[in-house]
Design a protein around this motif. Structure first.
Motif, PDB file in Angstrom:
ATOM      1  N   GLY A 117     -14.470  38.643  25.042  1.00  0.00           N
ATOM      2  CA  GLY A 117     -13.190  38.171  25.556  1.00  0.00           C
ATOM      3  C   GLY A 117     -12.136  38.135  24.456  1.00  0.00           C
ATOM      4  O   GLY A 117     -12.437  38.279  23.265  1.00  0.00           O
ATOM      5  N   LEU A 118     -10.904  37.942  24.851  1.00  0.00           N
ATOM      6  CA  LEU A 118      -9.798  37.851  23.897  1.00  0.00           C
ATOM      7  C   LEU A 118     -10.058  36.769  22.863  1.00  0.00           C
ATOM      8  O   LEU A 118      -9.825  36.959  21.669  1.00  0.00           O
ATOM      9  CB  LEU A 118      -8.491  37.585  24.650  1.00  0.00           C
ATOM     10  CG  LEU A 118      -7.233  37.460  23.816  1.00  0.00           C
ATOM     11  CD1 LEU A 118      -6.975  38.738  23.024  1.00  0.00           C
ATOM     12  CD2 LEU A 118      -6.041  37.149  24.717  1.00  0.00           C
ATOM     13  N   LYS A 119     -10.589  35.649  23.318  1.00  0.00           N
ATOM     14  CA  LYS A 119     -10.931  34.545  22.413  1.00  0.00           C
ATOM     15  C   LYS A 119     -11.858  35.031  21.305  1.00  0.00           C
ATOM     16  O   LYS A 119     -11.606  34.804  20.115  1.00  0.00           O
ATOM     17  CB  LYS A 119     -11.597  33.416  23.192  1.00  0.00           C
ATOM     18  CG  LYS A 119     -12.239  32.350  22.322  1.00  0.00           C
ATOM     19  CD  LYS A 119     -13.086  31.407  23.136  1.00  0.00           C
ATOM     20  CE  LYS A 119     -14.479  31.939  23.251  1.00  0.00           C
ATOM     21  NZ  LYS A 119     -15.459  30.978  23.714  1.00  0.00           N
ATOM     22  N   ALA A 120     -12.935  35.708  21.673  1.00  0.00           N
ATOM     23  CA  ALA A 120     -13.923  36.186  20.695  1.00  0.00           C
ATOM     24  C   ALA A 120     -13.322  37.224  19.754  1.00  0.00           C
ATOM     25  O   ALA A 120     -13.586  37.201  18.546  1.00  0.00           O
ATOM     26  CB  ALA A 120     -15.126  36.763  21.425  1.00  0.00           C
ATOM     27  N   LEU A 121     -12.501  38.114  20.285  1.00  0.00           N
ATOM     28  CA  LEU A 121     -11.894  39.153  19.449  1.00  0.00           C
ATOM     29  C   LEU A 121     -10.961  38.551  18.401  1.00  0.00           C
ATOM     30  O   LEU A 121     -10.957  38.982  17.243  1.00  0.00           O
ATOM     31  CB  LEU A 121     -11.142  40.166  20.318  1.00  0.00           C
ATOM     32  CG  LEU A 121     -11.984  40.985  21.293  1.00  0.00           C
ATOM     33  CD1 LEU A 121     -11.097  41.928  22.093  1.00  0.00           C
ATOM     34  CD2 LEU A 121     -13.074  41.749  20.570  1.00  0.00           C
ATOM     35  N   ILE A 122     -10.195  37.561  18.795  1.00  0.00           N
ATOM     36  CA  ILE A 122      -9.288  36.917  17.829  1.00  0.00           C
ATOM     37  C   ILE A 122     -10.082  36.084  16.834  1.00  0.00           C
ATOM     38  O   ILE A 122      -9.771  36.068  15.634  1.00  0.00           O
ATOM     39  CB  ILE A 122      -8.211  36.101  18.558  1.00  0.00           C
ATOM     40  CG1 ILE A 122      -7.229  37.068  19.237  1.00  0.00           C
ATOM     41  CG2 ILE A 122      -7.472  35.172  17.593  1.00  0.00           C
ATOM     42  CD1 ILE A 122      -6.103  36.439  19.993  1.00  0.00           C
ATOM     43  N   LEU A 123     -11.141  35.425  17.298  1.00  0.00           N
ATOM     44  CA  LEU A 123     -11.977  34.645  16.381  1.00  0.00           C
ATOM     45  C   LEU A 123     -12.653  35.527  15.332  1.00  0.00           C
ATOM     46  O   LEU A 123     -12.904  35.076  14.211  1.00  0.00           O
ATOM     47  CB  LEU A 123     -13.027  33.844  17.154  1.00  0.00           C
ATOM     48  CG  LEU A 123     -12.530  32.547  17.785  1.00  0.00           C
ATOM     49  CD1 LEU A 123     -13.583  31.962  18.715  1.00  0.00           C
ATOM     50  CD2 LEU A 123     -12.147  31.533  16.716  1.00  0.00           C
ATOM     51  N   ARG A 124     -12.945  36.769  15.670  1.00  0.00           N
ATOM     52  CA  ARG A 124     -13.525  37.693  14.676  1.00  0.00           C
ATOM     53  C   ARG A 124     -12.532  37.961  13.546  1.00  0.00           C
ATOM     54  O   ARG A 124     -12.919  38.076  12.384  1.00  0.00           O
ATOM     55  CB  ARG A 124     -13.931  39.010  15.330  1.00  0.00           C
ATOM     56  CG  ARG A 124     -15.192  38.901  16.126  1.00  0.00           C
ATOM     57  CD  ARG A 124     -15.619  40.240  16.703  1.00  0.00           C
ATOM     58  NE  ARG A 124     -16.527  39.984  17.807  1.00  0.00           N
ATOM     59  CZ  ARG A 124     -16.545  40.671  18.934  1.00  0.00           C
ATOM     60  NH1 ARG A 124     -15.730  41.686  19.108  1.00  0.00           N
ATOM     61  NH2 ARG A 124     -17.389  40.360  19.885  1.00  0.00           N
ATOM     62  N   ASP A 125     -11.254  38.084  13.891  1.00  0.00           N
ATOM     63  CA  ASP A 125     -10.220  38.320  12.876  1.00  0.00           C
ATOM     64  C   ASP A 125      -9.837  37.045  12.147  1.00  0.00           C
ATOM     65  O   ASP A 125      -9.460  37.082  10.980  1.00  0.00           O
ATOM     66  CB  ASP A 125      -8.950  38.903  13.521  1.00  0.00           C
ATOM     67  CG  ASP A 125      -9.139  40.334  13.972  1.00  0.00           C
ATOM     68  OD1 ASP A 125     -10.167  40.951  13.608  1.00  0.00           O
ATOM     69  OD2 ASP A 125      -8.256  40.842  14.689  1.00  0.00           O
ATOM     70  N   ASN A 126      -9.889  35.917  12.865  1.00  0.00           N
ATOM     71  CA  ASN A 126      -9.452  34.648  12.290  1.00  0.00           C
ATOM     72  C   ASN A 126     -10.324  33.519  12.832  1.00  0.00           C
ATOM     73  O   ASN A 126     -10.050  32.979  13.897  1.00  0.00           O
ATOM     74  CB  ASN A 126      -7.981  34.402  12.632  1.00  0.00           C
ATOM     75  CG  ASN A 126      -7.453  33.108  12.092  1.00  0.00           C
ATOM     76  OD1 ASN A 126      -8.176  32.329  11.478  1.00  0.00           O
ATOM     77  ND2 ASN A 126      -6.175  32.857  12.319  1.00  0.00           N
ATOM     78  N   PRO A 127     -11.359  33.128  12.082  1.00  0.00           N
ATOM     79  CA  PRO A 127     -12.265  32.074  12.562  1.00  0.00           C
ATOM     80  C   PRO A 127     -11.605  30.698  12.664  1.00  0.00           C
ATOM     81  O   PRO A 127     -12.187  29.778  13.225  1.00  0.00           O
ATOM     82  CB  PRO A 127     -13.394  32.071  11.537  1.00  0.00           C
ATOM     83  CG  PRO A 127     -12.973  32.928  10.418  1.00  0.00           C
ATOM     84  CD  PRO A 127     -11.801  33.724  10.838  1.00  0.00           C
ATOM     85  N   LEU A 128     -10.389  30.543  12.155  1.00  0.00           N
ATOM     86  CA  LEU A 128      -9.677  29.267  12.235  1.00  0.00           C
ATOM     87  C   LEU A 128      -8.859  29.130  13.523  1.00  0.00           C
ATOM     88  O   LEU A 128      -8.262  28.090  13.773  1.00  0.00           O
ATOM     89  CB  LEU A 128      -8.757  29.094  11.026  1.00  0.00           C
ATOM     90  CG  LEU A 128      -9.454  29.062   9.665  1.00  0.00           C
ATOM     91  CD1 LEU A 128      -8.430  29.031   8.546  1.00  0.00           C
ATOM     92  CD2 LEU A 128     -10.406  27.886   9.575  1.00  0.00           C
ATOM     93  N   ALA A 129      -8.826  30.175  14.340  1.00  0.00           N
ATOM     94  CA  ALA A 129      -8.055  30.170  15.585  1.00  0.00           C
ATOM     95  C   ALA A 129      -8.899  29.570  16.701  1.00  0.00           C
ATOM     96  O   ALA A 129      -9.412  30.277  17.560  1.00  0.00           O
ATOM     97  CB  ALA A 129      -7.595  31.575  15.936  1.00  0.00           C
ATOM     98  N   HIS A 130      -9.058  28.266  16.694  1.00  0.00           N
ATOM     99  CA  HIS A 130      -9.924  27.580  17.657  1.00  0.00           C
ATOM    100  C   HIS A 130      -9.412  27.747  19.082  1.00  0.00           C
ATOM    101  O   HIS A 130      -8.217  27.689  19.336  1.00  0.00           O
ATOM    102  CB  HIS A 130     -10.025  26.095  17.310  1.00  0.00           C
ATOM    103  CG  HIS A 130     -10.644  25.870  15.974  1.00  0.00           C
ATOM    104  ND1 HIS A 130     -11.991  26.030  15.738  1.00  0.00           N
ATOM    105  CD2 HIS A 130     -10.086  25.537  14.782  1.00  0.00           C
ATOM    106  CE1 HIS A 130     -12.234  25.793  14.476  1.00  0.00           C
ATOM    107  NE2 HIS A 130     -11.103  25.495  13.868  1.00  0.00           N
ATOM    108  N   TYR A 131     -10.363  27.928  19.994  1.00  0.00           N
ATOM    109  CA  TYR A 131     -10.031  28.131  21.407  1.00  0.00           C
ATOM    110  C   TYR A 131      -9.991  26.801  22.148  1.00  0.00           C
ATOM    111  O   TYR A 131     -10.867  25.956  21.993  1.00  0.00           O
ATOM    112  CB  TYR A 131     -11.067  29.041  22.066  1.00  0.00           C
ATOM    113  CG  TYR A 131     -10.929  29.116  23.560  1.00  0.00           C
ATOM    114  CD1 TYR A 131      -9.898  29.831  24.141  1.00  0.00           C
ATOM    115  CD2 TYR A 131     -11.820  28.454  24.394  1.00  0.00           C
ATOM    116  CE1 TYR A 131      -9.769  29.901  25.527  1.00  0.00           C
ATOM    117  CE2 TYR A 131     -11.703  28.518  25.774  1.00  0.00           C
ATOM    118  CZ  TYR A 131     -10.671  29.246  26.323  1.00  0.00           C
ATOM    119  OH  TYR A 131     -10.544  29.304  27.675  1.00  0.00           O
TER     120      TYR A 131
END
Length: 161
Positions: A117-131
């Motif tokens: 999902g979009l959440k997982a894809l962004i977390l791969r680039d930035n682990p600080l981007a909490h969902y």
């Protein structure tokens, strides 16, 4: 002579200029600071998919602000397409995905999917981007359902007894 400022194409250009100026001011307010993303996708009346993006941040005075920064038209609502659209919008406004500290979406699988999902894809680039799940979307859905089920009562409430 006719005043050309009333021409629809001129009006559209003026609105686009104002929108760009407001968005630039919002993004300059954020600059290199951290912010959160609130994103929702939907289709318009012509069934074209679009993505609305809002940033949430704390300004220099300590005031929490939520500001709309754009609508991006996308061909598909796959998570990779949505991510690319968000990255492009952020880059066009001199904002970095590295500064995202929160991301909020509705509950659809393309948005919150655990692996792709979009959440997982962004977390791969930035682990600080909490969902954080966007509960405003759930509230809106509840209000729509309640309103649809109570339409007859709304009419009765307006009648004089």
């Amino acid at each position: 002579m006719y005043n050309k400022l009333i021409d629809p194409s001129i009006k559209k250009q003026i609105i686009e200029c104002f929108a760009k100026e407001v968005t630039t001011m919002i993004c300059e307010d954020i600059k290199d600071d951290v912010f959160g993303l609130l994103v929702d996708d939907s289709s318009n009346v012509s069934l074209k998919e679009k993505l609305a993006v809002v940033v949430r941040y704390v300004d220099k005075l300590g005031v929490v602000k939520e500001n709309f920064i754009g609508i991006v038209h996308v061909k598909y609502t796959s998570s990779s397409t949505l991510k690319q659209a968000i990255l492009s919008l952020l880059a066009n406004n001199q904002l970095s995905i590295d500064n995202v500290r929160g991301q909020g979406y509705d509950g659809t699988s393309n948005m919150r999917g655990k692996f792709n999902g979009l959440k997982a894809l962004i977390l791969r680039d930035n682990p600080l981007a909490h969902y954080i799940h966007c509960f405003a979307h759930q509230l809106q859905l509840v209000i729509v359902v309640v309103a649809k089920k109570n339409i007859p009562f709304l009419f009765l409430a307006n009648e004089k007894i």
